[in-house]
Scaffold this active site. Structure first.
Site, PDB file in Angstrom:
ATOM      1  CE  LYS A   1      -4.494   0.982   0.458  1.00 20.06           C
ATOM      2  NZ  LYS A   1      -5.649   0.258  -0.075  1.00 20.06           N
TER       3      LYS A   1
ATOM      4  N   GLY B   1     -24.722   2.070   2.885  1.00 23.15           N
ATOM      5  CA  GLY B   1     -23.917   2.725   1.847  1.00 23.15           C
ATOM      6  C   GLY B   1     -24.372   2.310   0.467  1.00 23.15           C
TER       7      GLY B   1
ATOM      8  CB  VAL C   1     -19.263  -1.643  -2.631  1.00 23.65           C
ATOM      9  CG1 VAL C   1     -19.362  -3.034  -2.030  1.00 23.65           C
ATOM     10  CG2 VAL C   1     -17.830  -1.347  -3.062  1.00 23.65           C
TER      11      VAL C   1
HETATM   12  P1  NAD Z   1     -18.845   5.086  -2.827  1.00 21.52           P
HETATM   13  O1  NAD Z   1     -18.307   6.425  -2.525  1.00 21.52           O
HETATM   14  O2  NAD Z   1     -19.259   4.740  -4.214  1.00 21.52           O
HETATM   15  O3  NAD Z   1     -20.142   4.813  -1.934  1.00 21.52           O
HETATM   16  C1  NAD Z   1     -20.179   5.031  -0.557  1.00 21.52           C
HETATM   17  C2  NAD Z   1     -21.629   5.185  -0.150  1.00 21.52           C
HETATM   18  O4  NAD Z   1     -21.647   5.342   1.264  1.00 21.52           O
HETATM   19  C3  NAD Z   1     -22.327   6.410  -0.730  1.00 21.52           C
HETATM   20  O5  NAD Z   1     -23.646   6.057  -1.120  1.00 21.52           O
HETATM   21  C4  NAD Z   1     -22.423   7.368   0.448  1.00 21.52           C
HETATM   22  O6  NAD Z   1     -23.577   8.190   0.403  1.00 21.52           O
HETATM   23  C5  NAD Z   1     -22.528   6.403   1.582  1.00 21.52           C
HETATM   24  N1  NAD Z   1     -22.136   6.987   2.854  1.00 21.52           N
HETATM   25  C6  NAD Z   1     -21.230   7.932   3.122  1.00 21.52           C
HETATM   26  N2  NAD Z   1     -21.228   8.217   4.436  1.00 21.52           N
HETATM   27  C7  NAD Z   1     -22.148   7.410   4.987  1.00 21.52           C
HETATM   28  C8  NAD Z   1     -22.625   7.233   6.290  1.00 21.52           C
HETATM   29  N3  NAD Z   1     -22.136   7.962   7.285  1.00 21.52           N
HETATM   30  N4  NAD Z   1     -23.591   6.306   6.496  1.00 21.52           N
HETATM   31  C9  NAD Z   1     -24.092   5.560   5.488  1.00 21.52           C
HETATM   32  N5  NAD Z   1     -23.686   5.708   4.224  1.00 21.52           N
HETATM   33  C10 NAD Z   1     -22.732   6.613   3.979  1.00 21.52           C
HETATM   34  O7  NAD Z   1     -17.765   4.064  -2.241  1.00 21.52           O
HETATM   35  P2  NAD Z   1     -17.550   2.544  -2.659  1.00 21.52           P
HETATM   36  O8  NAD Z   1     -16.541   2.476  -3.717  1.00 21.52           O
HETATM   37  O9  NAD Z   1     -18.878   1.900  -2.815  1.00 21.52           O
HETATM   38  O10 NAD Z   1     -16.831   1.975  -1.341  1.00 21.52           O
HETATM   39  C11 NAD Z   1     -17.582   1.634  -0.186  1.00 21.52           C
HETATM   40  C12 NAD Z   1     -16.708   0.872   0.782  1.00 21.52           C
HETATM   41  O11 NAD Z   1     -16.210  -0.305   0.151  1.00 21.52           O
HETATM   42  C13 NAD Z   1     -15.484   1.612   1.290  1.00 21.52           C
HETATM   43  O12 NAD Z   1     -15.253   1.185   2.616  1.00 21.52           O
HETATM   44  C14 NAD Z   1     -14.372   1.090   0.411  1.00 21.52           C
HETATM   45  O13 NAD Z   1     -13.104   1.176   1.050  1.00 21.52           O
HETATM   46  C15 NAD Z   1     -14.800  -0.347   0.261  1.00 21.52           C
HETATM   47  N6  NAD Z   1     -14.220  -0.993  -0.923  1.00 21.52           N
HETATM   48  C16 NAD Z   1     -14.503  -0.532  -2.169  1.00 21.52           C
HETATM   49  C17 NAD Z   1     -13.975  -1.156  -3.279  1.00 21.52           C
HETATM   50  C18 NAD Z   1     -14.313  -0.698  -4.668  1.00 21.52           C
HETATM   51  O14 NAD Z   1     -13.861  -1.333  -5.621  1.00 21.52           O
HETATM   52  N7  NAD Z   1     -15.110   0.330  -4.848  1.00 21.52           N
HETATM   53  C19 NAD Z   1     -13.120  -2.263  -3.121  1.00 21.52           C
HETATM   54  C20 NAD Z   1     -12.858  -2.734  -1.831  1.00 21.52           C
HETATM   55  C21 NAD Z   1     -13.427  -2.077  -0.737  1.00 21.52           C
END
Ligand code: NAD
Length: 364
Positions: free
Chosen positions: A73, A178, A182
């Site tokens: 990382k 969320g 994802v």
């Molecule tokens: P994203 O920004 O597309 O979506 C995040 C969502 O969470 C949004 O809808 C936002 O409104 C919501 N959110 C923000 N604050 C919040 C709160 N306090 N309560 C409830 N919802 C809230 O992000 P993502 O890419 O979907 O990633 C989500 C999680 O998955 C993160 O923890 C990320 O590290 C993890 N992750 C993502 C990936 C990827 O490929 N996108 C891979 C591995 C892990």
């Protein structure tokens, strides 16, 4: 003082460029299975300890996904909200040049917080070898985020856990914390298999309807009106309540620590399939296991993203992404759950055992 153990970290590299004021760190935790793979985040608070912890999580994730990648990382200390676009670009380019000695031989980067596909373009162009990172734009043979690889993998992992408990997908309820990249894709694939979607949250709050939410309608509402709470057929609850709703399956897919000391006893789910990274501490995850909740750990359930990165790194095609994720995530989730059942340990403990065996060259 760095804590070294039998896994790593193998290298901690500080990077500094006086001209652009780049300051960053690359932690290569373990390369037994291949070059250390893990994203680069740009935040004003990132530090060596944080990057070290994230690099170790990537070691487990890549080994569990059975990829020819080690764990790594990196972090750049900067506040992207307080610098100009040009300053950010110069810093990212300096970081790309700084990776010349190590990438792609022992480190391959990717996007993480405040780093997206354009930053990957800048990093790769400055470095000179496009193989130094994944997550690049389509015109550089990148695989688009919009495919929903991670959410698809989370759903695959959930299907295995549902079956493991002797439940049927078309008879279960599920909730999602969320409704972003994802969360929406995980919900899509679960809904398609007949699971009843009863609650979703975003930063504005929760929408809850025990009779079921209409997935397509919720997508339209979120897209057009900006939040799930604008959906007109359900009860709106405060954000944190999402973790307390009675459900068969809960998918955390937003921020870390959605399950914490104050609400852990109110969680009422049979399965928690972790899309978000670290939605609860490892200790709380163990407590959930002791209470009989099946928790599929983040580094197993959300490996779809890094599997897609692997396909990009070998110049694979979009059509290969979902089949490979399904194959790997289903196989490895099953392996983990069988081991956990056999030994009476938590899914996390079983997954770490398997990952350690792969790293040390033992067969499984
Ligand atoms: P994203 O920004 O597309 O979506 C995040 C969502 O969470 C949004 O809808 C936002 O409104 C919501 N959110 C923000 N604050 C919040 C709160 N306090 N309560 C409830 N919802 C809230 O992000 P993502 O890419 O979907 O990633 C989500 C999680 O998955 C993160 O923890 C990320 O590290 C993890 N992750 C993502 C990936 C990827 O490929 N996108 C891979 C591995 C892990």
């Amino acid at each position: 003082m760095v804590d070294y153990d039998e896994v790593g970290p193998e290298k901690i590299i500080q990077v500094y460029d006086p001209k652009t004021k780049l300051r960053g760190v690359v932690v290569i935790d373990n390369t037994a299975l291949g070059p250390g793979k893990g994203g680069c985040r740009m935040t004003p608070t990132v530090n060596e300890e944080e990057v070290k912890g994230l690099a170790r999580a990537m070691t487990w994730k890549n080994a569990m996904a059975d990829l020819p990648f080690g764990g790594a990382k990196s972090g750049i200390f900067a506040n992207s909200k307080e610098i100009t676009k040009e300053e950010k670009k110069s810093i990212v380019e300096a970081f790309g040049r700084a990776l010349r000695g190590i990438a792609p031989a022992i480190y391959i980067s990717a996007p993480d917080m405040y780093m997206g596909e354009e930053e990957m373009r800048q990093m790769a162009e400055a470095h000179g070898d496009h193989k130094c990172c994944t997550g690049k734009p389509l015109d550089m043979n990148g695989l688009p985020h919009e495919l929903g690889s991670t959410g698809f993998g989370v759903a695959q992992s959930a299907f295995v856990a549902i079956e493991h408990l002797g439940l049927n997908c078309d008879q279960i309820t599920f909730t999602v914390d969320g409704f972003g990249n994802v969360g929406t894709f995980a919900a899509k694939f679960l809904t398609e298999r007949g699971a009843k979607f009863i609650a979703a949250s975003d930063s504005k709050g929760v929408i809850y309807n025990p009779n079921g939410l209409d997935y397509d309608k919720l997508m339209c509402v979120k897209g057009e009106m900006g939040s799930v709470v604008k959906y007109d057929d359900g009860e709106v609850l405060p954000g944190e309540k999402i973790a307390e709703i009675k459900t068969d399956l809960f998918i955390p897919a937003a921020k870390p620590d959605i399950i914490h000391e104050a609400n852990k006893d109110k969680v009422d789910a049979k399965i928690i399939c972790c899309g978000a990274n670290i939605p609860m501490s490892a200790r709380i995850e163990e407590e959930m296991h002791e209470k009989g909740v099946l928790v599929v750990p983040d580094f197993v359930a959300n490996a779809g993203g890094v599997i897609s990165s692997y396909i990009e790194s070998i110049d694979g095609k979009e059509e290969e992404v979902f089949p490979m994720i399904e194959d790997k995530v289903v196989k490895n989730t099953k392996l983990m759950l069988e081991r956990a059942k056999e030994k009476g340990i938590s899914a996390r403990q079983a997954a770490i055992e398997i990952a350690k065996e792969r790293i040390s060259g033992s067969k499984n």
